[in-house]
Structures are given as C-alpha cells and as structure tokens.
Design an enzyme around this catalytic site. Structure first.
Site, PDB file in Angstrom:
ATOM      1  N   GLY A 138      -1.487  19.549 -11.884  1.00 40.81           N
ATOM      2  CA  GLY A 138      -1.924  18.838 -11.294  1.00 40.81           C
ATOM      3  C   GLY A 138      -3.124  18.364 -11.679  1.00 40.81           C
ATOM      4  O   GLY A 138      -3.790  18.123 -12.669  1.00 40.81           O
ATOM      5  N   HIS A 139      -3.568  16.910 -10.460  1.00 43.32           N
ATOM      6  CA  HIS A 139      -4.842  16.107 -10.789  1.00 43.32           C
ATOM      7  C   HIS A 139      -5.265  15.757  -9.630  1.00 43.32           C
ATOM      8  O   HIS A 139      -3.716  14.662  -9.027  1.00 43.32           O
ATOM      9  CB  HIS A 139      -4.478  14.983 -12.497  1.00 43.32           C
ATOM     10  CG  HIS A 139      -5.269  13.784 -12.104  1.00 43.32           C
ATOM     11  ND1 HIS A 139      -6.777  13.906 -13.288  1.00 43.32           N
ATOM     12  CD2 HIS A 139      -6.223  12.743 -11.627  1.00 43.32           C
ATOM     13  CE1 HIS A 139      -7.609  13.335 -13.220  1.00 43.32           C
ATOM     14  NE2 HIS A 139      -7.107  12.419 -12.493  1.00 43.32           N
ATOM     15  N   THR A 140      -6.063  15.688  -9.270  1.00 44.63           N
ATOM     16  CA  THR A 140      -6.882  15.125  -8.122  1.00 44.63           C
ATOM     17  C   THR A 140      -7.935  13.794  -8.394  1.00 44.63           C
ATOM     18  O   THR A 140      -8.375  14.448  -9.616  1.00 44.63           O
ATOM     19  CB  THR A 140      -7.527  15.996  -6.963  1.00 44.63           C
ATOM     20  OG1 THR A 140      -8.508  17.060  -8.835  1.00 44.63           O
ATOM     21  CG2 THR A 140      -6.135  17.624  -7.116  1.00 44.63           C
TER      22      THR A 140
ATOM     23  N   ASP B  53      15.099  13.458  -5.976  1.00 48.73           N
ATOM     24  CA  ASP B  53      15.826  12.364  -7.212  1.00 48.73           C
ATOM     25  C   ASP B  53      16.586  13.801  -8.000  1.00 48.73           C
ATOM     26  O   ASP B  53      17.858  13.094  -8.787  1.00 48.73           O
ATOM     27  CB  ASP B  53      14.898  11.582  -8.249  1.00 48.73           C
ATOM     28  CG  ASP B  53      14.292  10.602  -7.462  1.00 48.73           C
ATOM     29  OD1 ASP B  53      15.053   9.675  -6.719  1.00 48.73           O
ATOM     30  OD2 ASP B  53      13.103  10.552  -7.529  1.00 48.73           O
TER      31      ASP B  53
ATOM     32  N   ASP C 188       7.138  10.769  -7.764  1.00 46.01           N
ATOM     33  CA  ASP C 188       6.927  10.048  -6.969  1.00 46.01           C
ATOM     34  C   ASP C 188       5.308  10.317  -6.549  1.00 46.01           C
ATOM     35  O   ASP C 188       4.816  10.664  -6.425  1.00 46.01           O
ATOM     36  CB  ASP C 188       7.510  10.342  -5.567  1.00 46.01           C
ATOM     37  CG  ASP C 188       9.554   9.575  -5.809  1.00 46.01           C
ATOM     38  OD1 ASP C 188       8.803   8.138  -5.631  1.00 46.01           O
ATOM     39  OD2 ASP C 188      10.112  10.143  -6.090  1.00 46.01           O
TER      40      ASP C 188
ATOM     41  N   ASP D 201      19.800   9.342  -4.067  1.00 41.13           N
ATOM     42  CA  ASP D 201      19.195   9.105  -2.292  1.00 41.13           C
ATOM     43  C   ASP D 201      19.001   8.290  -2.101  1.00 41.13           C
ATOM     44  O   ASP D 201      17.897   6.916  -3.252  1.00 41.13           O
ATOM     45  CB  ASP D 201      16.914  10.137  -2.807  1.00 41.13           C
ATOM     46  CG  ASP D 201      16.420  10.348  -3.473  1.00 41.13           C
ATOM     47  OD1 ASP D 201      16.675   8.984  -4.492  1.00 41.13           O
ATOM     48  OD2 ASP D 201      15.268  10.595  -3.607  1.00 41.13           O
TER      49      ASP D 201
ATOM     50  N   ASP E  98      18.255   7.507 -10.534  1.00 44.30           N
ATOM     51  CA  ASP E  98      17.334   8.559 -10.556  1.00 44.30           C
ATOM     52  C   ASP E  98      16.510   9.143 -10.748  1.00 44.30           C
ATOM     53  O   ASP E  98      15.101   9.005 -10.505  1.00 44.30           O
ATOM     54  CB  ASP E  98      18.097   9.735  -9.093  1.00 44.30           C
ATOM     55  CG  ASP E  98      18.658   8.824  -8.129  1.00 44.30           C
ATOM     56  OD1 ASP E  98      17.748   7.647  -7.331  1.00 44.30           O
ATOM     57  OD2 ASP E  98      19.780   8.625  -7.683  1.00 44.30           O
TER      58      ASP E  98
ATOM     59  N   CYS F  13       7.503   5.376   1.196  1.00 43.90           N
ATOM     60  CA  CYS F  13       7.556   4.745   0.190  1.00 43.90           C
ATOM     61  C   CYS F  13       7.808   3.313   0.571  1.00 43.90           C
ATOM     62  O   CYS F  13       8.143   3.086  -0.016  1.00 43.90           O
ATOM     63  CB  CYS F  13       9.437   5.687   0.376  1.00 43.90           C
ATOM     64  SG  CYS F  13      10.043   5.443  -1.165  1.00 43.90           S
TER      65      CYS F  13
ATOM     66  N   LYS G 245       6.449   1.073  -2.070  1.00 45.88           N
ATOM     67  CA  LYS G 245       6.534   0.615  -2.993  1.00 45.88           C
ATOM     68  C   LYS G 245       6.317  -0.518  -3.330  1.00 45.88           C
ATOM     69  O   LYS G 245       6.481  -1.543  -2.761  1.00 45.88           O
ATOM     70  CB  LYS G 245       7.707   1.039  -3.135  1.00 45.88           C
ATOM     71  CG  LYS G 245       8.317   2.376  -3.319  1.00 45.88           C
ATOM     72  CD  LYS G 245       9.887   3.156  -3.377  1.00 45.88           C
ATOM     73  CE  LYS G 245       9.745   2.521  -4.887  1.00 45.88           C
ATOM     74  NZ  LYS G 245      11.566   3.318  -4.883  1.00 45.88           N
TER      75      LYS G 245
END
Length: 368
Positions: free
Chosen positions: A149-151, A99, A76, A243, A59, A6, A9
């Site tokens: 999902g996605h790759t 979150d 995230d 968080d 959040d 993180c 960011k």
C-alpha cells in the site's frame, strides 16, 4: 459542508464527460473484447487482453490472464465518515470489495491507500494501526491478502483499497445481462447518504447512525455466492448484478438498464430504507452528491406522478458499502430472498421487474 464516504465521489455526469474527452484525444484502454473461454496460449502470453475497460465500463476492469480465468481490477478511496478508524477501515474494505463480488469474482489481493491526519508520530501510528486492523478484519473474512500500500499525511482521514480478484469466464456477472420478466432483488437498505449528512449537522439520532454502521459492516460475499449458486448463463441464478454505491439506486440501475437494452418497473414502497432516513430526507437533508445523482430522474417516464412521494429522494441517495442489486428469474426470486435473509441480509427485497424497452418511452417507471 461536503459529505464523506461515497458521497464524496465526483458525479457521474462530470466523470462521463471526462472519459469522453480522453477517449477522443488519447487511447486510454484497449477496446472491450468478446469473452474467449479457452484462448490459444499465445493469446495470453505477456500482458493480458482487456475484456472490459473504460470503453465499456462495469464495476471492475476485466483482463484475461490465463485459460478461462479472468482478473478483476477495482479501486475505491474516500474520506472517513466516522471518527473511529477501526470501524472505518472495515466499512472501506467492504465498500472496496463490493465491485469484485458484484461481478461474481473471488478477491485475491488488496493494496491499501491511506491518508492519516496530521498529528504527533505516536498518534499517527495508532490511527494507521487501527485503520489497517479494521480493513484486515474484513479482508481475512473474505480470504483476501493485504500485500502492500501507500500512506500520506493530510488534513483528513481517508482510506481505500485497490483490489484484484479472479472469476471464471462463465461465471462473470455484468451489468448488461438483464432480461424481460426477471425480478430485481436488493440486499441492503438505502439511506447512508442522508443519515451521515444529518449526522454532520447534529440532526441524526445515535441509534440511526449505529444501525447504518451495522448495515455497512455486512460484507457482500455471501450475497454474491447466493446469486451465483448456479451459472447465470443457465438461467438458474442472477444474470446481471451491480453494487449500489455513490450514484444511488437509480443511477446504478440505469447503468444496468442501458447496458442490457431493457426497461424496468420499480416498486417504490418495496425498497428497504434505514431507520431515520425518511425523517432526514423529509427535512431536506441530503448528501452533497444527491443533486448530481438526481439528474437520473430525467429517465423516469412517470416522474410527475411520483416525485412528491416521501420515499422518492432516496432513489438518488449515495450509498457507502451498500448492497448488491441483481436481476433473477421470477421463479427463483422468492427462494433467493429467503436464503439471503437467512444469511443475514435481513432487508433483502424484491423491488421491481425488468420489462421490454419501448421506443419513445423512457426506461424507468416507478410504481407507488
């Protein structure tokens, strides 16, 4: 070297300016609406009403979908801060679900977003398998379904999740529920930012990093359930929660303070810290996001008294898979800390109290 986790960011100041520019030029979200526990059916047909969006961020984004149920949306994604994809998958899943738990919700589904390093096909396959297996270990613990999902392939391993959850309207925890005389509880120690910055420089001891990883592997769902033992609106549990992640303890606390219209007194010596973190910050080793986070120091009205304290830099240390920060009635605080510690959050502490804001006085006072 740029930090991962993180700590990668974009800073809160730049992010805020972008949202202001977008709001001035485009309609990017419906305005935040008051909660409607029992709306008329016609009000929830078709797309849901946006309860919390970019005009008043929290959040998660919150959408009213049916009856008194609200849907939470969050995402995230960040570069790996360790080499083991199985462990990194667990850390990223914990971080992504944080979150949902911070707002009192129950996660339902998740979509994975992965960048797998360039390599031979068999190596990419094994990396992706280990990454998703780690994520599923955490998702299964929290009864969250991975639904897609996605790759992509790229120069560096990175991973994240887009998560959806549900919460009853009367159980929703927001940043803006702090009340004077309440006490502040944090459930995990600080220090992941500086420790992994030191690890990149080969200046962190192995046991420090192992201990930090163990902390990041602890999910937040049991802590959230502890804070939500009774409806927050009955004053028998947490009334506000978030968080602690990339913007550091003080950055996220200021989000709560601003939303609640209150001030806080923060007990610096009470804040739990990971082993080795004090050593690394004393050496001047900080995350690349730390200088941006440090701008929050402008809201401390006794800054000159505390800025030289050894623990002070850790207020701005970006956390990956950090703990929850909640405000609770004082008569419940000690019992809640005891319960949290019995559930495995051994570093849970009371770290300050909420006070009334005073005109002309900056909202944060740090007590040594």
């Amino acid at each position: 070297m740029h930090c991962a986790g993180c700590g990668a960011k974009v800073g809160s100041t730049a992010l805020g300016r972008v949202l202001q520019r977008l709001n001035s030029e485009f309609v990017i979200t419906s305005p935040s609406l008051p909660l409607t526990p029992n709306p008329h059916p016609a009000e929830v047909e078709g797309r849901g009403e946006v309860i919390i969006g970019l005009s008043a961020p929290d959040d998660c984004a919150v959408v009213q979908v049916r009856g008194d149920k609200l849907m939470l949306h969050t995402v995230d994604y960040f570069p790996a801060l360790i080499d083991d994809p199985f462990v990194f998958g667990q850390i990223a899943a914990n971080h992504s679900l944080g979150d949902i738990f911070a707002m009192g919700g129950t996660p339902q589904t998740a979509l994975a977003i992965a960048t797998i390093p360039y390599a031979a096909e068999t190596q990419q396959e094994e990396t992706l398998y280990q990454l998703l297996a780690g994520a599923l270990k955490i998702l299964n613990q929290t009864q969250t379904s991975l639904v897609g999902g996605h790759t992509t392939a790229g120069p560096q391993l990175a991973f994240g999740l887009a998560c959806n959850g549900l919460v009853d309207a009367d159980k929703l925890l927001r940043k803006g529920g702090m009340q004077p005389e309440q006490l502040l509880i944090i459930t995990k120690p600080l220090g992941t930012g500086t420790l992994f910055a030191a690890d990149m420089r080969r200046q962190a001891k192995g046991r420090w990093i192992e201990n930090a990883i163990n902390s990041m592997l602890i999910p937040n769902h049991h802590a959230a359930a502890c804070f939500l033992g009774v409806s927050p609106f009955s004053q028998q549990g947490a009334s506000a929660c978030t968080d602690v992640t990339g913007f550091g303890l003080l950055g996220h606390l200021l989000e709560m303070v601003t939303a609640s219209g209150v001030a806080v007194e923060l007990n610096l010596a009470a804040i739990p810290v990971l082993d080795g973190a004090l050593v690394t910050v004393e050496k001047g080793i900080i995350s690349t996001l730390h200088p941006e986070n440090f701008r929050a120091a402008a809201q401390i009205h006794n800054l000159a008294e505390v800025e030289k304290h050894p623990l002070f830099p850790l207020l701005f240390d970006p956390q990956t898979a950090g703990g929850l920060l909640a405000s609770v009635p004082p008569e419940l605080a000690n019992d809640l800390v005891g319960k949290l510690q019995s559930l495995g959050y051994h570093h849970s502490r009371i770290i300050g109290r909420v006070v009334s804001s005073r005109e002309g006085i900056l909202p944060v006072r740090v007590v040594i």
